[in-house]
Design a protein around this motif. Sequence first.
Motif, PDB file in Angstrom:
ATOM      1  N   MET A  86       0.619  -1.486  -0.259  1.00 25.37           N
ATOM      2  CA  MET A  86      -0.062  -0.358  -0.464  1.00 25.37           C
ATOM      3  C   MET A  86       0.589   0.787   0.235  1.00 25.37           C
ATOM      4  N   SER A  87       0.862   2.362  -0.997  1.00 25.96           N
ATOM      5  CA  SER A  87       1.880   3.431  -0.539  1.00 25.96           C
ATOM      6  C   SER A  87       1.259   4.758   0.421  1.00 25.96           C
ATOM      7  N   THR A  88       1.947   4.932   1.004  1.00 27.04           N
ATOM      8  CA  THR A  88       1.809   5.733   1.683  1.00 27.04           C
ATOM      9  C   THR A  88       1.846   7.136   1.281  1.00 27.04           C
ATOM     10  N   LYS A  89       0.677   7.641   1.894  1.00 29.86           N
ATOM     11  CA  LYS A  89      -0.387   9.152   1.924  1.00 29.86           C
ATOM     12  C   LYS A  89      -0.871   9.484   3.061  1.00 29.86           C
ATOM     13  N   LYS A  90      -0.095  10.631   3.448  1.00 29.96           N
ATOM     14  CA  LYS A  90      -0.978  11.811   4.229  1.00 29.96           C
ATOM     15  C   LYS A  90      -2.377  11.786   4.152  1.00 29.96           C
ATOM     16  N   ILE A  91      -3.055  11.517   5.544  1.00 29.53           N
ATOM     17  CA  ILE A  91      -4.019  10.910   5.729  1.00 29.53           C
ATOM     18  C   ILE A  91      -4.652  11.454   7.079  1.00 29.53           C
ATOM     19  N   THR A  92      -5.285  12.495   7.019  1.00 29.22           N
ATOM     20  CA  THR A  92      -6.324  12.920   7.893  1.00 29.22           C
ATOM     21  C   THR A  92      -7.591  12.706   8.362  1.00 29.22           C
ATOM     22  N   PHE A  93      -7.871  12.214   9.656  1.00 30.17           N
ATOM     23  CA  PHE A  93      -8.999  11.962  10.155  1.00 30.17           C
ATOM     24  C   PHE A  93      -9.522  12.553  10.452  1.00 30.17           C
ATOM     25  N   ILE A  94     -10.748  12.903  10.304  1.00 30.98           N
ATOM     26  CA  ILE A  94     -11.681  14.603  10.971  1.00 30.98           C
ATOM     27  C   ILE A  94     -12.752  13.452  11.271  1.00 30.98           C
ATOM     28  N   GLY A  95     -11.988  13.454  12.406  1.00 30.95           N
ATOM     29  CA  GLY A  95     -13.246  13.043  14.218  1.00 30.95           C
ATOM     30  C   GLY A  95     -12.577  11.221  14.381  1.00 30.95           C
ATOM     31  N   ALA A  96     -12.537  10.989  15.420  1.00 27.61           N
ATOM     32  CA  ALA A  96     -11.605   9.596  16.036  1.00 27.61           C
ATOM     33  C   ALA A  96     -12.158   9.189  17.007  1.00 27.61           C
ATOM     34  N   GLY A  97     -13.445   9.021  16.743  1.00 29.40           N
ATOM     35  CA  GLY A  97     -14.735   8.197  17.315  1.00 29.40           C
ATOM     36  C   GLY A  97     -14.050   6.289  16.386  1.00 29.40           C
ATOM     37  N   ASN A  98     -15.354   5.608  17.327  1.00 33.91           N
ATOM     38  CA  ASN A  98     -14.782   4.442  16.892  1.00 33.91           C
ATOM     39  C   ASN A  98     -14.065   3.839  15.921  1.00 33.91           C
ATOM     40  N   MET A  99     -15.316   4.443  15.000  1.00 32.46           N
ATOM     41  CA  MET A  99     -15.211   3.894  13.384  1.00 32.46           C
ATOM     42  C   MET A  99     -14.283   4.250  13.029  1.00 32.46           C
ATOM     43  N   ALA A 100     -13.691   5.303  13.022  1.00 32.78           N
ATOM     44  CA  ALA A 100     -12.430   6.265  12.292  1.00 32.78           C
ATOM     45  C   ALA A 100     -11.212   5.266  13.030  1.00 32.78           C
ATOM     46  N   GLY A 101     -11.338   5.140  15.040  1.00 31.42           N
ATOM     47  CA  GLY A 101     -10.295   4.464  14.991  1.00 31.42           C
ATOM     48  C   GLY A 101     -10.155   3.209  14.705  1.00 31.42           C
ATOM     49  N   ALA A 102     -11.163   2.129  14.646  1.00 30.53           N
ATOM     50  CA  ALA A 102     -11.181   1.384  13.521  1.00 30.53           C
ATOM     51  C   ALA A 102     -10.103   0.832  12.724  1.00 30.53           C
ATOM     52  N   ILE A 103     -10.657   2.089  11.415  1.00 27.34           N
ATOM     53  CA  ILE A 103      -9.498   2.550  10.352  1.00 27.34           C
ATOM     54  C   ILE A 103      -8.705   2.337  10.787  1.00 27.34           C
ATOM     55  N   PHE A 104      -7.979   3.078  10.930  1.00 20.39           N
ATOM     56  CA  PHE A 104      -6.560   3.646  11.464  1.00 20.39           C
ATOM     57  C   PHE A 104      -5.840   2.798  12.244  1.00 20.39           C
ATOM     58  N   LYS A 105      -6.728   1.933  13.313  1.00 19.94           N
ATOM     59  CA  LYS A 105      -5.839   1.149  13.931  1.00 19.94           C
ATOM     60  C   LYS A 105      -5.623  -0.538  12.935  1.00 19.94           C
ATOM     61  N   GLY A 106      -6.533  -0.787  11.984  1.00 22.16           N
ATOM     62  CA  GLY A 106      -6.496  -1.415  10.949  1.00 22.16           C
ATOM     63  C   GLY A 106      -4.601  -1.009  10.468  1.00 22.16           C
ATOM     64  N   LEU A 107      -5.080   0.223   9.563  1.00 23.56           N
ATOM     65  CA  LEU A 107      -3.966   0.867   8.852  1.00 23.56           C
ATOM     66  C   LEU A 107      -2.424   0.341   9.453  1.00 23.56           C
ATOM     67  N   LEU A 108      -2.209   0.400  11.129  1.00 22.43           N
ATOM     68  CA  LEU A 108      -0.978   0.568  11.636  1.00 22.43           C
ATOM     69  C   LEU A 108      -0.560  -0.869  11.578  1.00 22.43           C
ATOM     70  N   ALA A 109      -1.297  -1.784  11.859  1.00 21.00           N
ATOM     71  CA  ALA A 109      -1.895  -3.221  11.910  1.00 21.00           C
ATOM     72  C   ALA A 109      -1.102  -3.599  10.825  1.00 21.00           C
ATOM     73  N   ASN A 110      -1.978  -2.914  10.041  1.00 20.47           N
ATOM     74  CA  ASN A 110      -1.070  -3.572   8.777  1.00 20.47           C
ATOM     75  C   ASN A 110       0.602  -2.431   8.111  1.00 20.47           C
ATOM     76  N   GLY A 111       1.166  -2.275   8.864  1.00 20.24           N
ATOM     77  CA  GLY A 111       2.517  -1.842   8.258  1.00 20.24           C
ATOM     78  C   GLY A 111       2.265  -0.500   8.365  1.00 20.24           C
ATOM     79  N   TYR A 112       1.091   0.405   8.466  1.00 17.45           N
ATOM     80  CA  TYR A 112       1.063   1.957   7.139  1.00 17.45           C
ATOM     81  C   TYR A 112       1.918   3.281   8.382  1.00 17.45           C
ATOM     82  N   PRO A 113       2.862   3.896   8.897  1.00 12.48           N
ATOM     83  CA  PRO A 113       3.350   4.382   9.094  1.00 12.48           C
ATOM     84  C   PRO A 113       2.408   5.476  10.259  1.00 12.48           C
TER      85      PRO A 113
END
Length: 274
Positions: free
Chosen positions: A1-28
């Motif tokens: 997966m290419s690395t892009k600068k991602i901003t999550f507007i909102g950091a609730g449960n669903m956003a948290g699930a997505i960026f935790k999934g990214l991190l678990a797959n090695g996203y910086p």
Amino acid sequence: MSTKKITFIGAGNMAGAIFKGLLANGYPSDAITATAPDADHLQALKQSLNIHVTTDNLAAVADAEVIVLAVKPQVMQGVCREIASSVCRTRPLIISVAAGLQAETLNAWLGGEHAIIRCMPNTPSLVGAGASGLYALPSVQPEQRDFANQLLSGVGLAEWVDQESLLDVVTAISGSGPAYFFMIFEAMEKAAVEMGMPADAARRLILQTGLGAVRMAQETGEEPAQLKRNVMSPKGTTERAIHTFEAEGMDAMFLKAMQACADRADELARELAN
């Protein structure tokens, strides 16, 4: 997966699930920024995940290549108008996980001519077993679709639809669907207790049975109708139970309930647009 600068507007449960999934797959982690009005919540995320955090939406989107809109639908218009001038200059990919808000409504609130993808995730995304429906405006480029696909695949299945109206059907299937299964589990547990089984034992058996049925359906690739027949013996116990469900009109009941769900999703979209 290419690395892009991602901003999550909102950091609730669903956003948290997505960026935790990214991190678990090695996203910086240094490529991820999250915003929210609660500074204490953001600091906890920063300490535990080492991502960037801020309460300033405009600062967060200034150099973002991808923006994930993950705030409640009722406040989305204000958020979009706040960041519109910035995103009109930078033209990032916009991914919305807000239920009910149509892509063109978001496009108008953001100033128009944006690459927007709508996503309908579900609550099992929180445990990495989600099912998300995605729809892209024609302005979205193939590489942007690929990125969104990988983003949502980090929390489960990502399934694309070619008509935005089908996201209402996705809502009726996977968006609201977990509640249908929980209702079935609940009904089976009540029936088992009524028949004399201890509740805790009944629940363990029911949940394991549900898990086993899903795994069989996924791993064998057989149609549900055939899998059902495989369990049924002529004049046996399962056949009698299935015939009881059929006599009670189970198929018609599911169609009616899912149509009501999809209709309500369409109603909400029109209400929010206005």
